[in-house]
Design an enzyme around this catalytic site. Sequence first.
Site, mmCIF file in Angstrom:
data_model
loop_
_atom_site.group_PDB
_atom_site.id
_atom_site.type_symbol
_atom_site.label_atom_id
_atom_site.label_comp_id
_atom_site.label_asym_id
_atom_site.label_seq_id
_atom_site.Cartn_x
_atom_site.Cartn_y
_atom_site.Cartn_z
ATOM 1 N N ARG A 161 0.839 -1.201 0.000
ATOM 2 C CA ARG A 161 0.000 0.000 0.000
ATOM 3 C C ARG A 161 0.874 1.250 0.000
ATOM 4 O O ARG A 161 0.623 2.205 -0.741
ATOM 5 C CB ARG A 161 -0.921 -0.030 1.223
ATOM 6 C CG ARG A 161 -1.751 1.224 1.384
ATOM 7 C CD ARG A 161 -2.755 1.108 2.514
ATOM 8 N NE ARG A 161 -2.160 0.826 3.809
ATOM 9 C CZ ARG A 161 -2.842 0.720 4.944
ATOM 10 N NH1 ARG A 161 -4.168 0.842 4.941
ATOM 11 N NH2 ARG A 161 -2.219 0.467 6.085
ATOM 12 N N ARG A 175 -6.411 9.054 10.589
ATOM 13 C CA ARG A 175 -7.326 8.636 11.658
ATOM 14 C C ARG A 175 -8.775 8.909 11.290
ATOM 15 O O ARG A 175 -9.673 8.255 11.802
ATOM 16 C CB ARG A 175 -6.968 9.351 12.962
ATOM 17 C CG ARG A 175 -5.582 9.012 13.482
ATOM 18 C CD ARG A 175 -5.425 7.540 13.789
ATOM 19 N NE ARG A 175 -4.094 7.227 14.302
ATOM 20 C CZ ARG A 175 -3.675 6.004 14.570
ATOM 21 N NH1 ARG A 175 -4.463 4.957 14.359
ATOM 22 N NH2 ARG A 175 -2.463 5.800 15.030
ATOM 23 N N GLU A 228 -11.673 -3.436 17.878
ATOM 24 C CA GLU A 228 -11.493 -2.232 17.068
ATOM 25 C C GLU A 228 -12.881 -1.693 16.728
ATOM 26 O O GLU A 228 -13.825 -2.466 16.584
ATOM 27 C CB GLU A 228 -10.725 -2.592 15.787
ATOM 28 C CG GLU A 228 -10.339 -1.386 14.955
ATOM 29 C CD GLU A 228 -9.385 -1.740 13.815
ATOM 30 O OE1 GLU A 228 -8.242 -2.164 14.078
ATOM 31 O OE2 GLU A 228 -9.804 -1.600 12.648
HETATM 32 C C1 3EB Z 1 -3.901 1.137 14.634
HETATM 33 O O1 3EB Z 1 -4.316 2.136 15.232
HETATM 34 C C2 3EB Z 1 -4.834 -0.042 14.559
HETATM 35 O O2 3EB Z 1 -3.583 -0.377 8.255
HETATM 36 O O3 3EB Z 1 -5.345 0.513 7.336
HETATM 37 C C3 3EB Z 1 -6.541 0.589 12.172
HETATM 38 C C4 3EB Z 1 -7.102 1.135 11.015
HETATM 39 C C5 3EB Z 1 -5.377 -0.139 12.064
HETATM 40 C C6 3EB Z 1 -6.505 0.970 9.760
HETATM 41 C C7 3EB Z 1 -4.718 0.103 8.337
HETATM 42 C C8 3EB Z 1 -4.781 -0.319 10.805
HETATM 43 C C9 3EB Z 1 -5.339 0.240 9.659
HETATM 44 O O4 3EB Z 1 -2.758 1.073 14.162
HETATM 45 C C10 3EB Z 1 -4.760 -0.775 13.277
#
Ligand code: 3EB
Length: 329
Positions: free
Chosen positions: A151, A216, A317
Amino acid sequence: MPQLHAPDPCSYNVCYEPETVAPLASDVLACVHFRAGEGPGDGDPRRICVRLEQFGSAPLMEVWRSTRPVKHGRSDGLAYAHNGVVLIGQLELGQADIDDLDRATAHAYVHIEALLRRTGYPSWLRIWNYLAHINRGDGDAERYRLFTQGRYRALALKPGFEAHLPAATAIGTPDGGLLIYFLAARSPGVQAENPRQVSAFRYPREYGPRSPSFSRATQKHWAQGRQLFISGTASVVGHATVHEGDPIEQLEETARNLRSLLESTGMPGARPLGLKLYVRRAEHFEAVRKRAVDLFSAGVPLLCLQGDVSRPHLLVEMEGLYADEGGAR
Ligand code: 3EB
């Protein structure tokens, strides 16, 4: 950020509804099924099948409906639908099509970006990635890390890409290969980061050779109000996993992270249009769901899925779409 142009109207709504396999109506942009194994195979390009088991009695599906005429089609292994304002698409690779996961992921992302440019929806708002056996493999050979590298290689081709990363989810499935589905728009959203967390694209080396390329949250201004697409959010503070082994404390930390994002984006009063809860282990589900209902209040649409979270010590999650008053359709 100042708005240079009047924002587009929000042209869709999203609902969790009891699952049916009836043919899709003409106003549907996407219908996402969540179930182990194959989904309904009527060949409609708007059907998306996520290979995760749902917890709870009656299975739900996620339906995106448009307020404008919908066109849909397939091109080069991609399926998509669009309405002049947004496009929802998907790309699915079977495990047999994945020889090298890093390369396959990079190729998939390049391919999706080409579709979005070609169709005129260049701005990613939200991406969901579902990857079989996400935690399989040791150290840097873990499948999540290989996916993350691929990615990165695709997205890093664009200068300044770290200021334009979409909100994302990456969750492990018990079978299948790689399914990516995404929402894109004609005009961009605004990337948001969480003051309680190190940005994922700045995670240190200990989590892998490349940092995960996601934001985020994505905030999108529509004519009716703002929406906030919140990424998969877990019990991560700074860059560390906290409350190892305790799913309830992890959920509470996750809720603090969501609250922090809503406050820091100026949307403390926004309401959830839909939340998804991913729980790694079936035996944690009842207690986690009960606590989630207390934390997020009964009546909020909630979809509960059994899935593997990207870091092995993360047990839960959550992700969600929030809207300001008026931003909810
Ligand atoms: C984290 O905070 C948790 O690799 O696209 C959350 C959302 C997480 C997306 C991604 C990974 C991804 O790191 C993991």
